[in-house]
Design an enzyme around this catalytic site. Structure first.
Site, PDB file in Angstrom:
ATOM      1  N   ASP A 101      29.315  -1.450 -10.150  1.00 49.74           N
ATOM      2  CA  ASP A 101      29.827  -0.100 -10.438  1.00 49.74           C
ATOM      3  C   ASP A 101      29.714   0.119 -11.936  1.00 49.74           C
ATOM      4  O   ASP A 101      30.096  -0.737 -12.735  1.00 49.74           O
ATOM      5  CB  ASP A 101      31.292   0.022  -9.972  1.00 49.74           C
ATOM      6  CG  ASP A 101      31.750   1.470  -9.954  1.00 49.74           C
ATOM      7  OD1 ASP A 101      31.672   2.140 -11.018  1.00 49.74           O
ATOM      8  OD2 ASP A 101      32.190   1.954  -8.898  1.00 49.74           O
ATOM      9  N   ILE A 102      29.176   1.256 -12.299  1.00 47.49           N
ATOM     10  CA  ILE A 102      28.911   1.546 -13.717  1.00 47.49           C
ATOM     11  C   ILE A 102      30.213   1.846 -14.485  1.00 47.49           C
ATOM     12  O   ILE A 102      30.231   1.814 -15.714  1.00 47.49           O
ATOM     13  CB  ILE A 102      27.885   2.704 -13.841  1.00 47.49           C
ATOM     14  CG1 ILE A 102      27.120   2.634 -15.150  1.00 47.49           C
ATOM     15  CG2 ILE A 102      28.531   4.051 -13.651  1.00 47.49           C
ATOM     16  CD1 ILE A 102      26.143   1.517 -15.238  1.00 47.49           C
ATOM     17  N   HIS A 138      29.916   3.663   0.815  1.00 46.00           N
ATOM     18  CA  HIS A 138      29.912   2.458  -0.023  1.00 46.00           C
ATOM     19  C   HIS A 138      31.277   1.791   0.009  1.00 46.00           C
ATOM     20  O   HIS A 138      32.304   2.452   0.145  1.00 46.00           O
ATOM     21  CB  HIS A 138      29.507   2.775  -1.472  1.00 46.00           C
ATOM     22  CG  HIS A 138      30.274   3.878  -2.110  1.00 46.00           C
ATOM     23  ND1 HIS A 138      30.008   5.211  -1.869  1.00 46.00           N
ATOM     24  CD2 HIS A 138      31.317   3.862  -2.987  1.00 46.00           C
ATOM     25  CE1 HIS A 138      30.837   5.959  -2.564  1.00 46.00           C
ATOM     26  NE2 HIS A 138      31.655   5.174  -3.249  1.00 46.00           N
TER      27      HIS A 138
HETATM   28  P1  AMP Z   1      33.753   7.090  -4.900  1.00 44.16           P
HETATM   29  O1  AMP Z   1      32.673   7.924  -4.234  1.00 44.16           O
HETATM   30  O2  AMP Z   1      35.000   7.869  -5.134  1.00 44.16           O
HETATM   31  O3  AMP Z   1      33.985   5.791  -4.181  1.00 44.16           O
HETATM   32  O4  AMP Z   1      33.215   6.720  -6.361  1.00 44.16           O
HETATM   33  C1  AMP Z   1      31.850   6.452  -6.604  1.00 44.16           C
HETATM   34  C2  AMP Z   1      31.715   5.242  -7.489  1.00 44.16           C
HETATM   35  O5  AMP Z   1      30.340   5.105  -7.791  1.00 44.16           O
HETATM   36  C3  AMP Z   1      32.470   5.343  -8.821  1.00 44.16           C
HETATM   37  O6  AMP Z   1      33.278   4.195  -8.990  1.00 44.16           O
HETATM   38  C4  AMP Z   1      31.346   5.417  -9.861  1.00 44.16           C
HETATM   39  O7  AMP Z   1      31.662   4.746 -11.055  1.00 44.16           O
HETATM   40  C5  AMP Z   1      30.197   4.752  -9.137  1.00 44.16           C
HETATM   41  N1  AMP Z   1      28.891   5.216  -9.581  1.00 44.16           N
HETATM   42  C6  AMP Z   1      28.473   6.480  -9.663  1.00 44.16           C
HETATM   43  N2  AMP Z   1      27.186   6.533 -10.104  1.00 44.16           N
HETATM   44  C7  AMP Z   1      26.831   5.240 -10.318  1.00 44.16           C
HETATM   45  C8  AMP Z   1      25.632   4.625 -10.795  1.00 44.16           C
HETATM   46  N3  AMP Z   1      24.552   5.346 -11.134  1.00 44.16           N
HETATM   47  N4  AMP Z   1      25.598   3.276 -10.888  1.00 44.16           N
HETATM   48  C9  AMP Z   1      26.684   2.540 -10.549  1.00 44.16           C
HETATM   49  N5  AMP Z   1      27.831   3.062 -10.085  1.00 44.16           N
HETATM   50  C10 AMP Z   1      27.904   4.401  -9.984  1.00 44.16           C
END
Ligand code: AMP
Length: 135
Positions: free
Chosen positions: A29-30, A93
């Site tokens: 997770d970024i 996810h």
């Molecule tokens: P949620 O949909 O609420 O579970 O959150 C989405 C998660 O994806 C968040 O924790 C973001 O930090 C993560 N996220 C979004 N874009 C990216 C990316 N390009 N690379 C890694 N993690 C990501």
């Protein structure tokens, strides 16, 4: 239109890959809550995790388990917590988060700010353990 996670899986957007098989992909997770915070996604593009077929959901969890065991070896912790939110990215996810305390799972906590080198090193250390577990 492809989700950002489908673009990551396709290699069109960079990610810090932790594990991959023919059906699932795991990457850091970024915006990590803690070091080792990892996302597990199905390569099949489905928004809501509970729209996956039963066998797909079960397989996703078995894959997530293998990643969680590798995370715990790389980042010793009490447990690896699992969370599903999915309000931000419409591609199912599982968050895997190494935790010492319940509060480590709070998504309202400030996120870590890591350098690219730190992300790479974290991903490599988990990936090595995960790959070895598959031999
Ligand atoms: P949620 O949909 O609420 O579970 O959150 C989405 C998660 O994806 C968040 O924790 C973001 O930090 C993560 N996220 C979004 N874009 C990216 C990316 N390009 N690379 C890694 N993690 C990501």
């Amino acid at each position: 239109m492809a989700t950002i996670f489908s673009k990551i899986i396709a290699g069109e957007i960079p990610s810090y890959k932790v594990a991959e098989d023919d059906k699932f992909y795991a990457f850091l997770d970024i915006n990590p809550l803690v070091k080792g915070h990892t996302l597990v996604v199905p390569k099949k593009e489905v928004d809501y995790i509970f729209d996956l077929e039963d066998d797909e959901l079960a397989e996703m969890h078995v894959f997530a388990k293998s990643v969680a065991l590798a995370i715990q070896k790389a980042f010793p912790c009490k447990k690896v917590g699992e969370a599903v939110i999915g309000l931000e990215v419409p591609h199912a996810h599982i968050h895997l988060i190494p935790i010492q305390n319940e509060s480590d799972m709070l998504f309202s906590n400030p996120k870590l700010s890591l350098t690219s080198d730190e992300f790479s090193s974290i991903a490599q250390s988990i990936n090595k353990i995960w790959a070895d577990s598959k031999k």
